[in-house]
Write a protein that holds these residues in place. Structure first.
Motif, PDB file in Angstrom:
ATOM      1  N   PHE A 191       0.833  -1.204   0.000  1.00 51.38           N
ATOM      2  CA  PHE A 191       0.000   0.000   0.000  1.00 51.38           C
ATOM      3  C   PHE A 191       0.868   1.254   0.000  1.00 51.38           C
ATOM      4  O   PHE A 191       0.541   2.250  -0.640  1.00 51.38           O
ATOM      5  CB  PHE A 191      -0.921   0.000   1.217  1.00 51.38           C
ATOM      6  CG  PHE A 191      -2.074   0.948   1.104  1.00 51.38           C
ATOM      7  CD1 PHE A 191      -3.262   0.552   0.511  1.00 51.38           C
ATOM      8  CD2 PHE A 191      -1.985   2.245   1.597  1.00 51.38           C
ATOM      9  CE1 PHE A 191      -4.328   1.423   0.403  1.00 51.38           C
ATOM     10  CE2 PHE A 191      -3.043   3.125   1.491  1.00 51.38           C
ATOM     11  CZ  PHE A 191      -4.227   2.710   0.892  1.00 51.38           C
ATOM     12  N   GLY A 192       1.993   1.203   0.710  1.00 54.11           N
ATOM     13  CA  GLY A 192       2.909   2.344   0.721  1.00 54.11           C
ATOM     14  C   GLY A 192       3.549   2.599  -0.625  1.00 54.11           C
ATOM     15  O   GLY A 192       3.936   3.738  -0.938  1.00 54.11           O
ATOM     16  N   TYR A 193       3.660   1.570  -1.457  1.00 54.05           N
ATOM     17  CA  TYR A 193       4.195   1.743  -2.813  1.00 54.05           C
ATOM     18  C   TYR A 193       3.179   2.361  -3.760  1.00 54.05           C
ATOM     19  O   TYR A 193       3.518   2.664  -4.906  1.00 54.05           O
ATOM     20  CB  TYR A 193       4.638   0.390  -3.390  1.00 54.05           C
ATOM     21  CG  TYR A 193       5.771  -0.256  -2.648  1.00 54.05           C
ATOM     22  CD1 TYR A 193       6.722   0.495  -1.959  1.00 54.05           C
ATOM     23  CD2 TYR A 193       5.888  -1.646  -2.606  1.00 54.05           C
ATOM     24  CE1 TYR A 193       7.749  -0.108  -1.268  1.00 54.05           C
ATOM     25  CE2 TYR A 193       6.930  -2.257  -1.920  1.00 54.05           C
ATOM     26  CZ  TYR A 193       7.847  -1.484  -1.252  1.00 54.05           C
ATOM     27  OH  TYR A 193       8.877  -2.089  -0.565  1.00 54.05           O
ATOM     28  N   GLY A 194       1.940   2.539  -3.313  1.00 53.83           N
ATOM     29  CA  GLY A 194       0.903   3.106  -4.165  1.00 53.83           C
ATOM     30  C   GLY A 194       0.105   2.077  -4.928  1.00 53.83           C
ATOM     31  O   GLY A 194      -0.767   2.443  -5.723  1.00 53.83           O
ATOM     32  N   LEU A 195       0.353   0.796  -4.710  1.00 50.27           N
ATOM     33  CA  LEU A 195      -0.380  -0.269  -5.398  1.00 50.27           C
ATOM     34  C   LEU A 195      -1.595  -0.654  -4.547  1.00 50.27           C
ATOM     35  O   LEU A 195      -1.629  -1.694  -3.893  1.00 50.27           O
ATOM     36  CB  LEU A 195       0.533  -1.472  -5.639  1.00 50.27           C
ATOM     37  CG  LEU A 195       1.821  -1.171  -6.416  1.00 50.27           C
ATOM     38  CD1 LEU A 195       2.721  -2.393  -6.477  1.00 50.27           C
ATOM     39  CD2 LEU A 195       1.482  -0.687  -7.836  1.00 50.27           C
TER      40      LEU A 195
END
Length: 310
Positions: free
Chosen positions: A273-277
């Motif tokens: 989630f932190g990677y934007g996925l």
């Protein structure tokens, strides 16, 4: 002369009863549940519904539009291998916590079963970690278990040699250490449940076992432990299901390392989630949801069946 109509005491009494019934019917206790259900709906049911929806989309921080893509997220996660690795770590971690937490709690309950002043004080001391924040417990143990931490310092003092064991840096035993930390935090709760179970055992049953010549060990394993089946069911189910959703203790101690050996599924979801996925992270949380369901019902059903047999 015309006299005004005056209600009799009986009529006044009936009118008062009718009015109170009318007021009671309008103020039904169910109305007081509406605020709680509203909060539950907004912060639990609605996100859960969107969790099912977004798992089948390409939602991410790199796109403006959200499109339906079917089961592509599930197939890509299964082919990637990281999801299966996180699931394996999660299952091992949950099994370790379930076993250690129950062993520690049962041992403490047996040790402090007698109602003495010292035992009551000890129960309070061992229950304090339950009231502490899991993140705080994790950070405390992270400081204690460093190569230059207090644990190695104590070992160095008693052994007379310099000890620098990497408790949280070993790819083989770090998961066991983190499971121990989580079990230490919650063993006070298991202790209280087991103590409640021990207190419900009838004294005449224990007296009969003693008269039959059963010693302390035989009395415990043949009489007390079978009668603790409901407490075992509750403690093992809560420990297992709680550790399947574990995040805070692992995040505070290792952050998923070393080499992803303690990367439970919730930490993997947090990182993705932190990677934007966002869609992939939502898909993983949906997989965790079904994993908990698949494990919860058979395990709780087996333990409940065991209660009936015993």
């Amino acid at each position: 002369m015309v006299y005004p109509l005056v209600e009799t005491p009986k009529q006044l009494r009936l009118g008062g009863l009718k009015g109170s019934k009318k007021r009671r019917s309008t103020a039904h206790p169910g109305w007081f549940l509406l605020p709680a259900f509203a909060v539950l709906g907004v912060f639990f049911f609605l996100p859960t519904l969107f969790n099912f929806i977004y798992a089948f989309t390409d939602w991410s921080a790199f796109k403006n539009d959200i499109n339906f893509i079917g089961f592509d997220n599930f197939s890509s996660l299964l082919s990637d291998g990281s999801l299966l690795a996180a699931l394996r770590v999660t299952l091992i971690y949950a099994a370790l916590v379930g076993i250690m937490q129950n062993l520690f709690g049962l041992g403490l309950a047996v040790l402090f079963e007698r109602d003495t002043r010292v035992n009551r004080f000890a129960r309070v001391i061992f229950f304090i970690p339950v009231l502490m924040s899991a993140l705080a417990v994790g950070y405390i143990f992270q400081a204690l278990l460093k190569p230059t931490g207090a644990i190695n310092g104590i070992l160095s003092f008693f052994s007379g040699q310099h000890v620098a064991i990497p408790w949280l840096g070993d790819t083989t035993w770090t998961l066991v250490v983190v499971a121990f930390v989580n079990s230490w935090k919650w063993m006070g709760l298991a202790m209280i449940i087991y103590l409640a179970g021990l207190k419900t055992i009838p004294e005449d049953v224990l007296e009969a076992a003693k008269m039959d010549g059963a010693g302390p060990w035989k009395t415990f394993f043949r009489v007390k432990f079978p009668l603790l089946a409901p407490a075992v069911t509750f403690n093992f189910a809560t420990a297992l299901l709680g550790s399947l959703n574990g995040f805070d203790t692992v995040q505070a101690t290792t952050g998923g390392g070393p080499a992803q050996t303690t990367e439970v599924l919730n930490i993997h979801i947090f990182q993705i989630f932190g990677y934007g996925l966002y869609a992939q992270a939502t898909t993983m949380s949906l997989v965790l949801f079904f994993l908990v369901l698949v494990l919860a019902f058979p395990i709780v059903g087996y333990l409940r069946k065991r209660e009936n047999v015993l």
